[in-house]
Write an enzyme that holds these catalytic residues in place. Structure first.
Site, mmCIF file in Angstrom:
data_model
loop_
_atom_site.group_PDB
_atom_site.id
_atom_site.type_symbol
_atom_site.label_atom_id
_atom_site.label_comp_id
_atom_site.label_asym_id
_atom_site.label_seq_id
_atom_site.Cartn_x
_atom_site.Cartn_y
_atom_site.Cartn_z
ATOM 1 N N SER A 64 0.797 -1.230 0.000
ATOM 2 C CA SER A 64 0.000 0.000 0.000
ATOM 3 C C SER A 64 0.831 1.282 0.000
ATOM 4 C CB SER A 64 -0.960 0.032 1.190
ATOM 5 O OG SER A 64 -0.265 0.315 2.386
ATOM 6 N N LYS A 101 1.150 4.440 6.957
ATOM 7 C CA LYS A 101 0.445 5.299 6.013
ATOM 8 C C LYS A 101 0.955 6.729 6.146
ATOM 9 C CE LYS A 101 -2.688 2.290 4.493
ATOM 10 N NZ LYS A 101 -1.902 1.086 4.666
#
Length: 146
Positions: A64, A101
């Site tokens: 991701s 993230k």
């Protein structure tokens, strides 16, 4: 949102002893003159870690964050002493699950952004518990020769 110690029992490895470090840069474009034989020993802990006592490493699992050039199998160095701000890549705990993230904080909203189109932005709602464990300062990757 709070910053905490990492929830990991990190096994302390002995610090790396000095490796040869050549002061001149290696050309990544056109070849240049040969490296000199003069090298000083450098401790990688001192080179990579601002505040070693506040840092830890994690191996990345998943894709991701590929758009940020953080790939599956890479190792990230995380510094707990850096206050997490908008745009920092962070290690976060969201409702008991951990993730890597980019922190997005604007106009009173907080989100966790992936760096891959196949993953969704995570909007942090009032009912969610977000805890930040630190800011990524380095990404380590083994080259193909390993």
């Amino acid at each position: 949102m709070s910053e905490l110690e990492p929830p990991l029992a990190l096994r302390a490895e002995p610090p790396l002893q000095g490796l040869p470090f050549y002061a001149e840069a290696i050309a990544a474009g056109f070849p240049s003159s040969v490296l000199t034989a003069d090298a000083e020993a450098i401790d990688l802990n001192r080179l990579l870690l601002g505040r070693a006592a506040a840092c830890f490493m994690l191996r990345v699992r998943g894709c991701s964050m590929e758009g940020a050039r953080i790939f599956d199998g890479d190792v990230v160095i995380v510094d707990r002493s850096i206050p997490a701000r908008h745009g920092h890549i962070v290690v976060a705990e969201l409702d008991g699950a951990y993730t890597l993230k980019t922190l997005w904080k604007q106009q009173g909203r907080v989100q966790l952004h992936p760096a891959h189109a196949d993953f969704s932005i995570i909007e942090i709602g009032a009912e969610m518990e977000l805890r930040l464990f630190g800011v990524v300062t380095w990404v380590l990757r083994q080259c193909g020769a390993g």
